[in-house]
Each structure stands twice: as structure tokens, then as C-alpha cells.
Motif scaffolding. Structure first.
Motif, PDB file in Angstrom:
ATOM      1  N   PRO A  15      -0.779   0.531  11.726  1.00  0.00           N
ATOM      2  CA  PRO A  15       0.141  -0.255  11.093  1.00  0.00           C
ATOM      3  C   PRO A  15       0.942   0.101   9.920  1.00  0.00           C
ATOM      4  CG  PRO A  15      -1.785  -0.998  10.348  1.00  0.00           C
ATOM      5  CD  PRO A  15      -1.947   0.201  11.240  1.00  0.00           C
ATOM      6  N   ASP A  16       2.035  -0.534   9.712  1.00  0.00           N
ATOM      7  CA  ASP A  16       3.023   0.051   8.616  1.00  0.00           C
ATOM      8  C   ASP A  16       2.777  -0.818   7.279  1.00  0.00           C
ATOM      9  OD1 ASP A  16       4.839   1.272  10.284  1.00  0.00           O
ATOM     10  OD2 ASP A  16       6.047  -0.518  10.702  1.00  0.00           O
ATOM     11  N   THR A  17       1.665  -1.675   7.274  1.00  0.00           N
ATOM     12  CA  THR A  17       1.205  -2.312   6.318  1.00  0.00           C
ATOM     13  C   THR A  17      -0.274  -2.527   6.409  1.00  0.00           C
ATOM     14  OG1 THR A  17       1.863  -4.623   6.659  1.00  0.00           O
ATOM     15  CG2 THR A  17       3.263  -3.233   5.236  1.00  0.00           C
ATOM     16  N   VAL A  18      -0.853  -2.400   5.398  1.00  0.00           N
ATOM     17  CA  VAL A  18      -2.611  -2.734   5.450  1.00  0.00           C
ATOM     18  C   VAL A  18      -2.738  -3.515   4.111  1.00  0.00           C
ATOM     19  CG1 VAL A  18      -4.873  -1.785   5.583  1.00  0.00           C
ATOM     20  CG2 VAL A  18      -3.065  -0.529   6.955  1.00  0.00           C
ATOM     21  N   ALA A  19      -3.425  -4.511   4.408  1.00  0.00           N
ATOM     22  CA  ALA A  19      -3.675  -5.530   3.089  1.00  0.00           C
ATOM     23  C   ALA A  19      -2.513  -5.495   2.272  1.00  0.00           C
ATOM     24  CB  ALA A  19      -4.837  -4.992   2.418  1.00  0.00           C
ATOM     25  N   GLY A  20      -1.461  -5.651   2.791  1.00  0.00           N
ATOM     26  CA  GLY A  20      -0.189  -5.831   1.989  1.00  0.00           C
ATOM     27  C   GLY A  20       0.506  -4.561   1.354  1.00  0.00           C
ATOM     28  N   GLU A  21      -0.380  -3.369   1.782  1.00  0.00           N
ATOM     29  CA  GLU A  21       0.310  -2.205   1.043  1.00  0.00           C
ATOM     30  C   GLU A  21       1.139  -1.429   2.045  1.00  0.00           C
ATOM     31  OE1 GLU A  21      -0.447  -1.143  -2.264  1.00  0.00           O
ATOM     32  OE2 GLU A  21      -1.389  -3.128  -2.453  1.00  0.00           O
ATOM     33  N   ALA A  22       2.063  -0.533   1.534  1.00  0.00           N
ATOM     34  CA  ALA A  22       3.027  -0.117   2.650  1.00  0.00           C
ATOM     35  C   ALA A  22       2.434   1.519   2.994  1.00  0.00           C
ATOM     36  CB  ALA A  22       4.255   0.243   1.904  1.00  0.00           C
ATOM     37  N   LYS A  23       2.624   1.943   4.178  1.00  0.00           N
ATOM     38  CA  LYS A  23       2.065   2.968   4.691  1.00  0.00           C
ATOM     39  C   LYS A  23       2.831   4.162   3.936  1.00  0.00           C
ATOM     40  CE  LYS A  23       1.486   5.356   9.136  1.00  0.00           C
ATOM     41  NZ  LYS A  23       1.778   5.471  10.587  1.00  0.00           N
ATOM     42  N   ARG A  24       2.025   5.229   3.809  1.00  0.00           N
ATOM     43  CA  ARG A  24       2.517   6.516   3.370  1.00  0.00           C
ATOM     44  C   ARG A  24       2.433   7.777   4.202  1.00  0.00           C
ATOM     45  NH1 ARG A  24       1.001   6.773  -2.433  1.00  0.00           N
ATOM     46  NH2 ARG A  24       1.949   8.493  -2.373  1.00  0.00           N
ATOM     47  N   THR A  25       3.114   8.577   4.038  1.00  0.00           N
ATOM     48  CA  THR A  25       2.970   9.853   4.695  1.00  0.00           C
ATOM     49  C   THR A  25       1.877  10.656   4.237  1.00  0.00           C
ATOM     50  OG1 THR A  25       5.454  10.062   4.946  1.00  0.00           O
ATOM     51  CG2 THR A  25       4.166  12.020   5.083  1.00  0.00           C
ATOM     52  N   THR A  26       1.041  11.306   5.224  1.00  0.00           N
ATOM     53  CA  THR A  26      -0.107  12.361   4.918  1.00  0.00           C
ATOM     54  C   THR A  26       0.225  13.469   5.380  1.00  0.00           C
ATOM     55  OG1 THR A  26      -1.300  11.643   6.816  1.00  0.00           O
ATOM     56  CG2 THR A  26      -1.566  10.153   4.968  1.00  0.00           C
ATOM     57  N   ASP A  27      -0.512  14.643   4.717  1.00  0.00           N
ATOM     58  CA  ASP A  27      -0.341  15.905   5.213  1.00  0.00           C
ATOM     59  C   ASP A  27      -1.370  16.739   6.111  1.00  0.00           C
ATOM     60  OD1 ASP A  27      -2.238  16.088   3.213  1.00  0.00           O
ATOM     61  OD2 ASP A  27      -1.253  17.522   2.018  1.00  0.00           O
ATOM     62  N   ALA A  28      -2.264  15.847   6.522  1.00  0.00           N
ATOM     63  CA  ALA A  28      -3.487  16.179   7.201  1.00  0.00           C
ATOM     64  C   ALA A  28      -3.429  15.597   8.621  1.00  0.00           C
ATOM     65  CB  ALA A  28      -4.723  16.182   6.514  1.00  0.00           C
ATOM     66  N   GLN A  29      -3.904  16.222   9.717  1.00  0.00           N
ATOM     67  CA  GLN A  29      -4.115  15.506  11.159  1.00  0.00           C
ATOM     68  C   GLN A  29      -4.985  14.443  10.940  1.00  0.00           C
ATOM     69  OE1 GLN A  29      -4.560  18.441  14.023  1.00  0.00           O
ATOM     70  NE2 GLN A  29      -4.577  16.946  15.713  1.00  0.00           N
ATOM     71  N   ALA A  30      -4.649  13.438  11.861  1.00  0.00           N
ATOM     72  CA  ALA A  30      -5.561  12.196  12.014  1.00  0.00           C
ATOM     73  C   ALA A  30      -5.813  11.500  10.845  1.00  0.00           C
ATOM     74  CB  ALA A  30      -6.727  12.748  12.913  1.00  0.00           C
ATOM     75  N   THR A  31      -4.852  11.296  10.051  1.00  0.00           N
ATOM     76  CA  THR A  31      -5.123  10.531   8.678  1.00  0.00           C
ATOM     77  C   THR A  31      -4.093   9.657   8.440  1.00  0.00           C
ATOM     78  OG1 THR A  31      -3.915  12.252   7.319  1.00  0.00           O
ATOM     79  CG2 THR A  31      -6.484  12.656   7.494  1.00  0.00           C
ATOM     80  N   GLY A  32      -4.339   8.580   7.471  1.00  0.00           N
ATOM     81  CA  GLY A  32      -3.501   7.556   7.436  1.00  0.00           C
ATOM     82  C   GLY A  32      -3.643   7.271   5.778  1.00  0.00           C
ATOM     83  N   ALA A  33      -2.637   6.620   4.891  1.00  0.00           N
ATOM     84  CA  ALA A  33      -2.640   6.299   3.651  1.00  0.00           C
ATOM     85  C   ALA A  33      -1.766   4.867   3.423  1.00  0.00           C
ATOM     86  CB  ALA A  33      -2.512   7.386   2.784  1.00  0.00           C
ATOM     87  N   TRP A  34      -2.069   4.118   2.549  1.00  0.00           N
ATOM     88  CA  TRP A  34      -1.344   2.993   2.306  1.00  0.00           C
ATOM     89  C   TRP A  34      -1.459   2.598   1.122  1.00  0.00           C
ATOM     90  CZ3 TRP A  34      -4.265   3.786   6.647  1.00  0.00           C
ATOM     91  CH2 TRP A  34      -3.572   3.807   7.742  1.00  0.00           C
ATOM     92  N   GLY A  35      -0.433   2.095   0.157  1.00  0.00           N
ATOM     93  CA  GLY A  35      -0.456   1.948  -1.109  1.00  0.00           C
ATOM     94  C   GLY A  35       0.121   2.802  -1.917  1.00  0.00           C
TER      95      GLY A  35
END
Length: 175
Positions: free
Chosen positions: A58-78
Motif C-alpha cells: 500500500p501507499d500508506t501504512v499506519a498513516g505513514e507514506a511509502k518510501r523508495t528502497t534500494d533493495a529487492q523485495a523490501t518496503g519502507a514507510w514514514g
């Protein structure tokens, strides 16, 4: 294993490198203040099931916006990142860590570094790990927001509690 000879930098290579560097700098400016989150890919990040998870994030998780990551099969928010996801971590076997179900997904909870909590799916291969900063986000809302993505990996087993494992079946009386 022999090493390849290093190719000397030619003016054409230098121009290409300068263009790539300029393009990267421009992209960074256009994406705003949030920089790429540097993560390490899990051992089984190349599993095709992880691609299914990542395209459903999702674009947001727990109200935090999605970020770009530099590793395969990862995600980050906030910003700073308070929710991190790695697909392809080794699945848990039997464990004494708590395991519970959040809206159809079983999660093993490791709170040994609280307020940083690590949740790892149970009964799904490859496993998905979610690291949460509890000073910023809550577990239930974050895990629920990630539910659809994680459920793309079929569940093969479920959490059991001590009663499930230790109880002995009651014999059925003979007629």
C-alpha cells in the motif's frame, strides 16, 4: 578466478557518468525531501512470491507514506522510516515467541528490542518480516494495512497455543 582488466575512463564514459549523476540528482530533487531508504535484501528475496507481495504494497501504512528502497523485495514507510518490510526471510519453525493472528495473517512477535518490534509471518514461505518503531506506529494498524500484500503468499500452517499442542484428545465412549 581471474579479474577482468579495468577499462580506462574515456571522455565518452566520463560524459555518460556525468549524465547519469545529473539525472540521479534531478530525480532526487523532484521526489522531495524523502531520500531512498537503504535496506539489505533477505536471503530469499528473489522468490517469485516476494514479487507478488511487493506489487501489492500500500501507499500508506499506519498513516505513514511509502518510501523508495534500494533493495529487492523490501518496503519502507514514514520519514524517518518507522515501518520496514523484508520479504524472503527464513520462515520460523517451532518457537517460544508469541504468535497471534491479525485479520487472517499469523505473526510471530519479537519484542526483545522494544520499542522496536519485529513481526514475522508464520506458516507462509517465504516469510515476510515487518519491523515497527512503536514510538511512531502501532502494530495492529500497520499489520492490517499490509494484510492484502502478505496474503498473496499461501498459508501452509497456523499458530498454535500450548493448549493445542499439550492437550490430549478425549476418547470417544464406545456405544
Amino acid at each position: 578466478m581471474p579479474h577482468a582488466a579495468r577499462t580506462p575512463a574515456t571522455p565518452r564514459r566520463r560524459r555518460a557518468l556525468a549524465l547519469v549523476t545529473a539525472a540521479a540528482a534531478t530525480a532526487a530533487l523532484l521526489t522531495g525531501c524523502a531520500s531512498t531508504v537503504s535496506l539489505e535484501a533477505a536471503d530469499d528475496a528473489t522468490d517469485p512470491a516476494c514479487a507478488d507481495v511487493i506489487v501489492r504494497l500500500p501507499d500508506t501504512v499506519a498513516g505513514e507514506a511509502k518510501r523508495t528502497t534500494d533493495a529487492q523485495a523490501t518496503g519502507a514507510w514514514g520519514d524517518p522510516a518507522s515501518v520496514l518490510l523484508h520479504c524472503g526471510v527464513p520462515p520460523y519453525g517451532p518457537t517460544t515467541l508469541p504468535c497471534g493472528n491479525v485479520n487472517g495473517v499469523d505473526w510471530i512477535v519479537d519484542d526483545s528490542n522494544a520499542p522496536t518490534y519485529v513481526f514475522t509471518t508464520y506458516g507462509r514461505t517465504p516469510a515476510v518480516e515487518v519491523v515497527l518503531d512503536y514510538d511512531v506506529v502501532g502494530g495492529t494498524s500497520a499489520l492490517d494495512d499490509l494484510r492484502t500484500a502478505v496474503q498473496s503468499i499461501p498459508q501452509e500452517a497456523q499458530c498454535l497455543d500450548a493448549d493445542d499442542v499439550l492437550s490430549t484428545p478425549t476418547p470417544t465412549p464406545a456405544p
